[in-house]
Enzyme design. Structure first.
Site, PDB file in Angstrom:
ATOM      1  CD  GLU A 212      -3.041  -1.011   0.292  1.00  0.00           C
ATOM      2  OE1 GLU A 212      -3.262   0.115  -0.196  1.00  0.00           O
ATOM      3  OE2 GLU A 212      -3.702  -2.017  -0.001  1.00  0.00           O
ATOM      4  CB  CYS A 250      -1.462   7.425   1.019  1.00  0.00           C
ATOM      5  SG  CYS A 250      -2.884   6.651   1.796  1.00  0.00           S
TER       6      CYS A 250
HETATM    7  P1  NAD Z   1       8.320   4.501   5.001  1.00  0.00           P
HETATM    8  O1  NAD Z   1       8.343   3.641   3.786  1.00  0.00           O
HETATM    9  O2  NAD Z   1       9.477   5.363   5.267  1.00  0.00           O
HETATM   10  O3  NAD Z   1       8.111   3.614   6.324  1.00  0.00           O
HETATM   11  C1  NAD Z   1       7.094   2.647   6.434  1.00  0.00           C
HETATM   12  C2  NAD Z   1       7.529   1.544   7.380  1.00  0.00           C
HETATM   13  O4  NAD Z   1       8.688   0.917   6.851  1.00  0.00           O
HETATM   14  C3  NAD Z   1       7.873   2.000   8.785  1.00  0.00           C
HETATM   15  O5  NAD Z   1       7.307   1.105   9.715  1.00  0.00           O
HETATM   16  C4  NAD Z   1       9.393   1.946   8.832  1.00  0.00           C
HETATM   17  O6  NAD Z   1       9.898   1.591  10.097  1.00  0.00           O
HETATM   18  C5  NAD Z   1       9.712   0.858   7.829  1.00  0.00           C
HETATM   19  N1  NAD Z   1      11.008   1.094   7.150  1.00  0.00           N
HETATM   20  C6  NAD Z   1      11.553   2.291   6.845  1.00  0.00           C
HETATM   21  N2  NAD Z   1      12.732   2.117   6.215  1.00  0.00           N
HETATM   22  C7  NAD Z   1      12.926   0.775   6.122  1.00  0.00           C
HETATM   23  C8  NAD Z   1      13.964  -0.035   5.589  1.00  0.00           C
HETATM   24  N3  NAD Z   1      15.046   0.496   5.019  1.00  0.00           N
HETATM   25  N4  NAD Z   1      13.841  -1.375   5.672  1.00  0.00           N
HETATM   26  C9  NAD Z   1      12.757  -1.924   6.239  1.00  0.00           C
HETATM   27  N5  NAD Z   1      11.746  -1.206   6.783  1.00  0.00           N
HETATM   28  C10 NAD Z   1      11.823   0.127   6.729  1.00  0.00           C
HETATM   29  O7  NAD Z   1       6.965   5.355   4.861  1.00  0.00           O
HETATM   30  P2  NAD Z   1       6.362   6.418   5.848  1.00  0.00           P
HETATM   31  O8  NAD Z   1       7.198   7.656   5.827  1.00  0.00           O
HETATM   32  O9  NAD Z   1       6.065   5.795   7.153  1.00  0.00           O
HETATM   33  O10 NAD Z   1       4.963   6.714   5.153  1.00  0.00           O
HETATM   34  C11 NAD Z   1       4.820   7.624   4.106  1.00  0.00           C
HETATM   35  C12 NAD Z   1       4.548   6.897   2.810  1.00  0.00           C
HETATM   36  O11 NAD Z   1       3.551   5.925   3.003  1.00  0.00           O
HETATM   37  C13 NAD Z   1       4.001   7.833   1.755  1.00  0.00           C
HETATM   38  O12 NAD Z   1       4.575   7.518   0.520  1.00  0.00           O
HETATM   39  C14 NAD Z   1       2.519   7.529   1.754  1.00  0.00           C
HETATM   40  O13 NAD Z   1       1.873   7.839   0.547  1.00  0.00           O
HETATM   41  C15 NAD Z   1       2.513   6.070   2.041  1.00  0.00           C
HETATM   42  N6  NAD Z   1       1.243   5.662   2.624  1.00  0.00           N
HETATM   43  C16 NAD Z   1       0.427   4.851   1.913  1.00  0.00           C
HETATM   44  C17 NAD Z   1      -0.801   4.479   2.432  1.00  0.00           C
HETATM   45  C18 NAD Z   1      -1.747   3.588   1.674  1.00  0.00           C
HETATM   46  O14 NAD Z   1      -2.699   3.116   2.280  1.00  0.00           O
HETATM   47  N7  NAD Z   1      -1.523   3.342   0.402  1.00  0.00           N
HETATM   48  C19 NAD Z   1      -1.180   4.932   3.696  1.00  0.00           C
HETATM   49  C20 NAD Z   1      -0.312   5.752   4.389  1.00  0.00           C
HETATM   50  C21 NAD Z   1       0.900   6.116   3.859  1.00  0.00           C
END
Ligand code: NAD
Length: 483
Positions: A212, A250
């Site tokens: 997502e 998002c």
């Molecule tokens: P992110 O990808 O930075 O982090 C998401 C999760 O991944 C966190 O729990 C984090 O701890 C983990 N993570 C981060 N870096 C990692 C790595 N190198 N290896 C493994 N795990 C890792 O995203 P974010 O900043 O938390 O969220 C923002 C993004 O999420 C935006 O792009 C937004 O559009 C998207 N989003 C999508 C939805 C949806 O339902 N489609 C909902 C909310 C947010």
């Protein structure tokens, strides 16, 4: 959490799943009810945690997190028997007497990794699907919303079966350790950058994933003939940009497309609505969430610092690092190659892009990566048809935005760069189930035409059978040929 703890947790979860307890409907029901109890009894703590992490107003927290999760729990509890019962399928006559059915089975032990912007809803919504489908699960909340993460880690073990459902807190390194393990499904909400990391880790164990992700959700603003409709549209656009976690959503509107001739009136109406929603000084308003942390605040500030972008500001632009506040900001025609128009904004800044004709919005959108959602405010049925058929996105909503998130009958998910897989409502149950094909044959009839030794009769029989030509089959069995 140490690596050892993760290993121990995994072992416990595997044992729980192997014991078959998570498959029982009574267990699933009790866990869903446990979540209901958690939301009922801890609403105040949830509001406080969301306030601490994101400055979210209580009403917004209820609308976007507590309320939506409660709604999904009610639906899952009401439909659990129906969703879990096997479904008979129609079979071709040639297989008579045979019956077929689809049996939903749980996948096993699943991992849910979430982002920070809706830290409660995005953790619990997929968890509901995982529980309803009979899985054991780990939720890894985002380290960027520590109060909510700690709330979940403290309370889930109190309200749910801790041997089958666990919350593991931590940042990138914990996430990496978790991804190194073998899961039966990984459900990830976050950025496309980390989505790639998740997918690559999952490939090692052939683990199916749902991603997502985000992207730039456009909204098209067409001329709306009536004053009332225009007013409603402006209210909805303002909500879709600034009313959800200050644009850190998002499915929030990323940018707005409008015909040149309508642009200045649109800006005036948006300014007026912003003032009604957040007062003369939005900094003083208690109706706006804050930017999640300094890193994201500085990211947004830097985007606006680009001189060409700064020159395009037609409203707002003020900010306060101490309180992580950024004013609702409107830009008119910032450069299309600047960061604001190439990357997901995820903040309270709205670029408006003007077009000669509103129909040009179709080419504008379809020449960019597929967004999670497209919104279009229009009464033009021809334009609506063209948007549906000529663009690709996770969803399209006409004359509103965001609202698709709470419609259980529609799947929620992206396409292309905005992710893949879907959930919400029954789709959440399906996301964590394997639909097993079960065929029941009898020994009453046996045709030898499917096995050697081969001859022309058998070839003819197979041709007729695969083409469902029952008349030919019947004639062949009687030893006759069709004239
Ligand atoms: P992110 O990808 O930075 O982090 C998401 C999760 O991944 C966190 O729990 C984090 O701890 C983990 N993570 C981060 N870096 C990692 C790595 N190198 N290896 C493994 N795990 C890792 O995203 P974010 O900043 O938390 O969220 C923002 C993004 O999420 C935006 O792009 C937004 O559009 C998207 N989003 C999508 C939805 C949806 O339902 N489609 C909902 C909310 C947010």
């Amino acid at each position: 959490m140490e690596l050892l703890d993760i290993d121990q947790s995994m072992e416990e979860l595997r044992e729980s799943f192997k014991s078959r307890k998570t498959r029982s409907i009574a267990w699933r029901r009790s866990q869903l009810k446990g979540l209901q109890g958690l939301l009922e009894e801890k609403e105040g703590d949830i509001f406080r945690a969301l306030q601490e992490d994101l400055g979210k107003p209580c009403a917004e927290s209820y609308r976007d997190e507590v309320g939506t999760v409660k709604k999904s729990l009610n639906l899952s509890l009401a439909c659990l028997e129906e969703w879990t019962s096997s479904k008979k399928v129609r079979l071709p006559m040639v297989l008579f007497p045979t019956s077929g059915e689809l049996v939903a089975e749980p996948l096993g032990v699943v991992l849910i990794i979430t982002s920070w912007n809706f830290p409660l809803g995005l953790a619990l919504e997929p968890l509901i699907g995982a529980i309803a489908a009979g899985n054991a699960a780990v939720v890894k909340p985002s380290e960027l919303s520590p109060a909510c993460s700690s709330f979940l880690a403290t309370n889930i073990p109190i309200y749910l079966d801790n041997k089958a459902i666990k919350v593991i807190q931590g940042g990138v390194s914990v996430s990496e350790q978790l991804l190194d393990k073998k899961w039966d499904k990984i459900f990830f909400t976050g950025s496309a950058r980390v989505g790639r990391i998740v997918m690559s880790a999952a490939s090692k164990h052939l683990t199916p994933v749902i991603l997502e992700l985000g992207g730039k959700c456009p909204a098209i603003y067409d001329t709306l003939s009536s004053y009332r409709d225009t007013k409603i549209a402006i209210r909805r656009i303002t909500l879709g940009k600034w009313g959800l976690c200050s644009g850190q959503a998002c499915i929030g509107i990323d940018y707005l497309l409008v015909e040149e001739r309508n642009a200045s009136a649109l800006v005036n109406m948006l300014k007026d609505r912003i003032q009604r929603n957040y007062g003369n000084d939005p900094r003083e308003s208690n109706s706006m969430s804050r930017i999640v942390n300094k890193h994201h605040f500085q990211r947004l500030r830097n985007i606006l610092k680009d001189p060409k972008v700064a020159a395009s500001i037609v409203h707002g632009g003020s900010m306060d690092e101490d309180t992580l506040f950024i004013e609702p900001t409107i830009l008119m025609n910032p450069p299309l190659d600047s960061e604001i128009m190439t990357e997901e904004i995820f903040g309270p800044i709205l670029p408006i892009i003007t077009l000669k004709k509103i129909e040009d919005s179709i080419e504008f959108i379809s020449s960019r990566p597929q967004p999670l959602a497209i919104y279009a405010f229009t009464k033009n049925e021809t334009l609506k048809k063209r948007i549906v058929s000529e663009t690709s996105s996770g969803s399209i909503t006409f004359n509103d935005c965001i609202i698709q998130f709470v419609v259980d009958a529609l799947p929620f998910g992206g396409v292309g760069q905005s992710g893949f897989g879907k959930y919400h409502g029954k789709f959440s149950f399906d996301a964590f189930s394997h639909e097993k094909a079960v065929l029941r044959r009898s020994f009453i009839t046996e045709f030898s035409s499917g096995s050697p030794p081969w001859n022309d009769f058998k070839l003819g029989f197979l041709r007729a059978a695969y083409n469902f030509d029952y008349i030919a089959l019947f004639l062949m069995l009687l030893g006759l040929k069709r004239s």
